[in-house]
Design a protein around this motif. Structure first.
Motif, PDB file in Angstrom:
ATOM      1  N   GLU A 468      51.111 -44.421  13.277  1.00 10.35           N
ATOM      2  CA  GLU A 468      50.744 -43.039  12.984  1.00 10.35           C
ATOM      3  C   GLU A 468      49.839 -42.489  14.110  1.00 10.35           C
ATOM      4  O   GLU A 468      50.013 -41.359  14.569  1.00 10.35           O
ATOM      5  CB  GLU A 468      49.997 -43.047  11.636  1.00 10.35           C
ATOM      6  CG  GLU A 468      49.858 -41.718  10.953  1.00 10.35           C
ATOM      7  CD  GLU A 468      51.176 -41.017  10.700  1.00 10.35           C
ATOM      8  OE1 GLU A 468      52.169 -41.691  10.388  1.00 10.35           O
ATOM      9  OE2 GLU A 468      51.201 -39.773  10.859  1.00 10.35           O
ATOM     10  N   HIS A 469      48.893 -43.322  14.537  1.00 10.71           N
ATOM     11  CA  HIS A 469      47.976 -42.891  15.607  1.00 10.71           C
ATOM     12  C   HIS A 469      48.732 -42.622  16.912  1.00 10.71           C
ATOM     13  O   HIS A 469      48.405 -41.690  17.649  1.00 10.71           O
ATOM     14  CB  HIS A 469      46.881 -43.949  15.842  1.00 10.71           C
ATOM     15  CG  HIS A 469      45.938 -44.089  14.678  1.00 10.71           C
ATOM     16  ND1 HIS A 469      45.007 -45.085  14.586  1.00 10.71           N
ATOM     17  CD2 HIS A 469      45.788 -43.339  13.554  1.00 10.71           C
ATOM     18  CE1 HIS A 469      44.320 -44.948  13.459  1.00 10.71           C
ATOM     19  NE2 HIS A 469      44.784 -43.899  12.822  1.00 10.71           N
ATOM     20  N   GLU A 472      50.416 -39.309  16.596  1.00 12.03           N
ATOM     21  CA  GLU A 472      49.438 -38.219  16.710  1.00 12.03           C
ATOM     22  C   GLU A 472      48.990 -38.036  18.162  1.00 12.03           C
ATOM     23  O   GLU A 472      48.810 -36.911  18.633  1.00 12.03           O
ATOM     24  CB  GLU A 472      48.218 -38.510  15.826  1.00 12.03           C
ATOM     25  CG  GLU A 472      48.508 -38.247  14.358  1.00 12.03           C
ATOM     26  CD  GLU A 472      47.447 -38.830  13.431  1.00 12.03           C
ATOM     27  OE1 GLU A 472      46.399 -39.303  13.925  1.00 12.03           O
ATOM     28  OE2 GLU A 472      47.684 -38.825  12.204  1.00 12.03           O
ATOM     29  N   SER A 475      51.613 -36.332  20.117  1.00 13.99           N
ATOM     30  CA  SER A 475      51.682 -34.922  19.708  1.00 13.99           C
ATOM     31  C   SER A 475      50.547 -34.137  20.355  1.00 13.99           C
ATOM     32  O   SER A 475      50.727 -33.017  20.838  1.00 13.99           O
ATOM     33  CB  SER A 475      51.588 -34.787  18.183  1.00 13.99           C
ATOM     34  OG  SER A 475      52.553 -35.607  17.581  1.00 13.99           O
ATOM     35  N   ASN A 508      55.867 -32.187  15.090  1.00 14.14           N
ATOM     36  CA  ASN A 508      54.513 -31.683  15.378  1.00 14.14           C
ATOM     37  C   ASN A 508      54.520 -30.650  16.498  1.00 14.14           C
ATOM     38  O   ASN A 508      53.714 -29.715  16.509  1.00 14.14           O
ATOM     39  CB  ASN A 508      53.583 -32.834  15.754  1.00 14.14           C
ATOM     40  CG  ASN A 508      53.198 -33.660  14.552  1.00 14.14           C
ATOM     41  OD1 ASN A 508      53.330 -33.206  13.417  1.00 14.14           O
ATOM     42  ND2 ASN A 508      52.746 -34.881  14.775  1.00 14.14           N
ATOM     43  N   LYS A 708      42.669 -37.322   5.272  1.00 16.61           N
ATOM     44  CA  LYS A 708      43.049 -36.219   6.166  1.00 16.61           C
ATOM     45  C   LYS A 708      42.696 -34.869   5.548  1.00 16.61           C
ATOM     46  O   LYS A 708      42.486 -33.883   6.247  1.00 16.61           O
ATOM     47  CB  LYS A 708      44.556 -36.265   6.450  1.00 16.61           C
ATOM     48  CG  LYS A 708      44.901 -37.258   7.542  1.00 16.61           C
ATOM     49  CD  LYS A 708      46.342 -37.155   7.959  1.00 16.61           C
ATOM     50  CE  LYS A 708      46.600 -38.182   9.055  1.00 16.61           C
ATOM     51  NZ  LYS A 708      47.971 -38.644   9.070  1.00 16.61           N
TER      52      LYS A 708
END
Ligand code: HDE
Length: 712
Positions: A468-469, A472, A475, A508, A708
């Motif tokens: 996930e990191h 991100e 993105s 994203n 989040k």
């Protein structure tokens, strides 16, 4: 080493350095010529209000020295922090190498280590998303050995010829000199998307490894395959690893951004404080050894520095440990002037033909000449070996050695033939022989052309939160690029690594993954090269996952030098605070009082406690965990402070451990904490031991998705 035998002292280097140190305590001020000075505040003038006189040699000396205080900063790795320590070997590795540091277990070899970021200039912030340099200078009895590595096991490029291109692309764009210490811009991704050999290091750069919690919590890697040579001349290939005692830990990107503002010296301070407080950082040195005859047994080329050897294929054998136990006395003299060089090796260690390593063998001396200004840089105390140096090199700027005698040439008879040559048996360096029967060619091996398989292996090996990191980070970085064609090309490339990853990033960015891109994909080849031969092609899957690539692999129970904020105001429970402080400090952690005001804060026992930081001057991101002791008056005061709530909310958002006494529940309910009471790293009215275990785990990543929603 035999039982009862004492290790040799590690202080040979310290003693040598001490000859050059200077302390002003109790001393009179002088000029550089030793003349006593009785006024350093006023220049010599014609009358009290008159013009300053050129005659003032004291003023001129002071100002001239000041004018020349700066030296050129490093082209790369400009921002760094250093520390002294030692290296000890567990058992002799004589089967694979004759190097003294790897065969003599009685030695305690002094080391100096410099950690650094790569892209930013000297004054940039520590928490930039970047690779970290991990350079170790071993002062061995046979001369200096430098292991000049990084905290990621591979590099961006395969040939030294591409280094200036890579660095020019990541440094601030030359028209506006923006952005500082950041890869998130068009020129970097323009280059990456056209020189696809960069992809492996690039995806590591998108991972949490690029935003470490501390230098003490990073792995280190020599990256290149080196050679080890034993007494019989037998060669083995080797990759070097540093495994940190404290495990590998990172901050979140949201924290990194905030730490930039709250404490741009976060890593530098952390290393310094840990050493000052006696929590000496430690790493084990590991080696992956491949017998020479197995060179071609792998699905990748051992000479390609963009490839790692998965630990599942060749295990890492831990052969010794390094401890950093002394801060430098003077940043400039030591950390700034230290000159590393991958070409500083000792007998038993040798180079491979890795074309990146070969280029580095030229670059590092060359750069010291411009940075330190003279070929005499090895005479600077931090760079001097602990054994004696004798040769016929003479003179040049800032020569320190006063060579006696008439001869500075070899062979000679007048000087008795000295310094004489070392025989191999005496420990002279000889290069490991290698048969080379080749055409002279400017080109690259086809075996270097697989650019997708290992980035994909890395991504597959990450835990879900780490994946996930990465999504991100891509993105964010591509979101900062302004040119559509660069982003689009990157999306296609990421799609070759992993479709799921590309899907997340494209969503994203609000863009589509293109069906195809302009060819050739890899443009980092010569104009006359056989283009097809050098395209990355389809990714291979020779290993489904490599556990060691996830940074969760190295675990640690330690909370040494972790910083825990104790959030209070006047009237807090002195007893609860005392118990928690004792428990934390027993494990080597730092319990810091963060109060609603500076100075001193009074507990319910009317005792005054020194405030380590006032709420208004600090931030939650600078701490590893938060504890709120009871005491109604204190809680009431904290309730009135928006910053106190923000402090807790941020700790929650960043998945940190939080402990609150029952009286503090009211405060916790006034934060997003009310939604996280069942969280496994939230402790309401529990004893310290569970809290400490949660701090050692570093973060409760399971909280991340729900957290989040916290707008902090
Ligand atoms: Fe370096 N690198 N580098 N590098 N590098 C420098 O040397 C260079 C590379 C690394 O704390 C410079 O003294 C070239 C790989 C570290 O002082 C310079 C190439 C790796 C440090 C230089 C590389 C590194 C440097 C700048 C491609 C990981 C900081 C100042 C052929 C294995 C050392 C200096 C310190 C520093 C050149 C590639 C690590 C300009 C030409 C691969 C940790 O000489």
């Amino acid at each position: 080493m035999k039982e009862g035998e004492e290790k040799k002292p590690s202080s040979k280097k310290s003693e040598d350095m001490a000859k050059n140190t200077s302390t002003a305590e109790g001393k009179t001020m002088t000029t550089n010529q030793g003349l006593k000075v009785n006024d350093t505040n006023n220049s010599l003038k014609a009358g009290e209000r008159g013009a300053t006189l050129l005659e003032d040699f004291i003023l001129r000396e002071k100002i001239t020295h000041f004018d020349h205080e700066r030296i050129p900063e490093r082209i790369v790795h400009a921002r760094g922090s250093g520390a002294h320590g030692y290296f000890e070997l567990y058992e002799s590795q004589e089967e694979i190498t004759k190097a003294g540091i790897f065969t003599d277990t009685s030695r305690k070899t002094p080391v100096f280590v410099r950690f650094s970021t790569v892209a930013g200039s000297k004054g940039s912030a520590d928490l930039a998303r970047d690779v970290r340099g991990f350079a170790v200078k071993f002062y061995t009895e046979e001369g200096i050995f430098d292991l000049v590595g990084n905290n990621m096991p591979i590099f961006f490029i395969q040939d030294a010829m591409k280094f200036p291109d890579l660095i020019h692309s990541v440094k601030p764009e030359p028209d506006r000199e923006i952005p500082q210490a950041a890869s998130a811009h068009d020129t970097f991704y323009d280059f990456v998307s056209r020189a696809t050999e960069t992809l492996h290091n690039q995806i590591w750069l998108m991972s949490d490894r690029a935003i470490p919690r501390s230098f003490r919590m990073m792995e280190g890697f020599g990256i290149h395959t080196f050679k080890l040579v034993n007494k019989e001349g037998k060669v083995s290939f080797v990759k070097f690893h540093w495994k940190p005692k404290l495990g590998v830990q990172s901050v979140t990107w949201d924290e990194a951004v905030k730490i930039h503002g709250a404490d741009s010296d976060f890593h530098r301070r952390d290393l310094w404080d840990a050493i000052e407080s006696g929590n000496y950082p430690e790493w084990e040195l590991g080696v992956q050894v491949v017998p020479e005859e197995d060179e071609h047994k792998f699905d990748f080329d051992l000479l390609d520095p963009t490839k790692l050897i998965p630990e599942e294929m060749v295990p890492v054998k831990r052969i010794g440990k390094m401890v950093l136990n002394r801060n430098p006395d003077n940043f400039f003299a030591e950390t700034e002037q230290v000159a590393f060089h991958p070409g500083h090796v000792v007998p038993g260690i040798d180079f491979t033909n890795d074309p990146l390593l070969q280029g580095r063998l030229f670059s590092y001396t060359d750069t010291q000449l411009s940075r330190l200004g003279s070929p005499n840089f090895p005479e600077i105390p931090i760079n001097r070996p602990v054994n004696e140096v004798h040769n016929n090199q003479r003179d040049a700027h800032m020569r320190m050695t006063i060579n006696k005698g008439k001869t500075a040439y070899f062979p000679n008879s007048i000087g008795g033939g000295c310094p004489h040559l070392a025989k191999m048996a005496e420990g002279g360096f000889t290069t490991a022989e290698e048969r080379i029967d080749a055409r002279k060619i400017r080109g690259r091996s086809e075996s270097f052309s697989d650019h997708f398989s290992q980035p994909a292996l890395f991504y597959r090996s990450l835990k879900d939160f780490e994946k996930e990191h990465v999504a991100e980070a891509y993105s964010f970085e591509l979101g900062k690029c302004t040119m559509e064609h660069i982003k689009s090309r990157m999306l296609w490339i990421i799609n070759q690594i992993d479709e799921n990853l590309a899907k997340k990033v494209s969503e994203n960015l609000g863009m589509k993954v293109p069906e195809d891109i302009e060819r050739p994909i890899n443009q980092a080849i010569g104009a006359d090269a056989d283009v097809e031969k050098h395209q990355p092609g389809k990714k291979k899957n020779y290993l489904d996952q490599s556990e060691a690539l996830s940074q969760t692999y190295l675990k640690s129970e330690s909370i040494e030098a972790r910083k825990i904020a104790i959030l209070v105001s006047d009237g807090f429970s002195g007893e609860a605070y005392g118990n928690m402080k004792k428990a934390l400090e027993a494990k080597g952690a730092v319990a810091a009082i963060v109060a609603t005001h500076g100075g001193e804060v009074t507990c319910d026992k009317d005792k005054k406690h020194k405030v380590d930081a006032a709420l208004m001057t600090t931030e939650s991101v600078l701490f590893d965990a938060v504890y709120v002791p009871g005491g109604k008056k204190s809680i009431d005061m904290l309730m009135k402070q928006a910053k106190a709530k923000k402090f807790i909310n941020e700790a929650l958002k960043h998945c940190k451990a939080i402990a609150i006494d029952s009286e503090g529940e009211e405060l916790f309910n006034a934060t997003y904490g009310k939604d996280f009471k069942d969280d496994e790293a939230v402790f309401i009215n529990k004893d310290a031991s569970a809290f400490i275990k949660a701090i050692a785990k570093h973060r409760n990543w399971k909280r991340e998705e729900a957290a989040k929603a916290i707008p902090a």
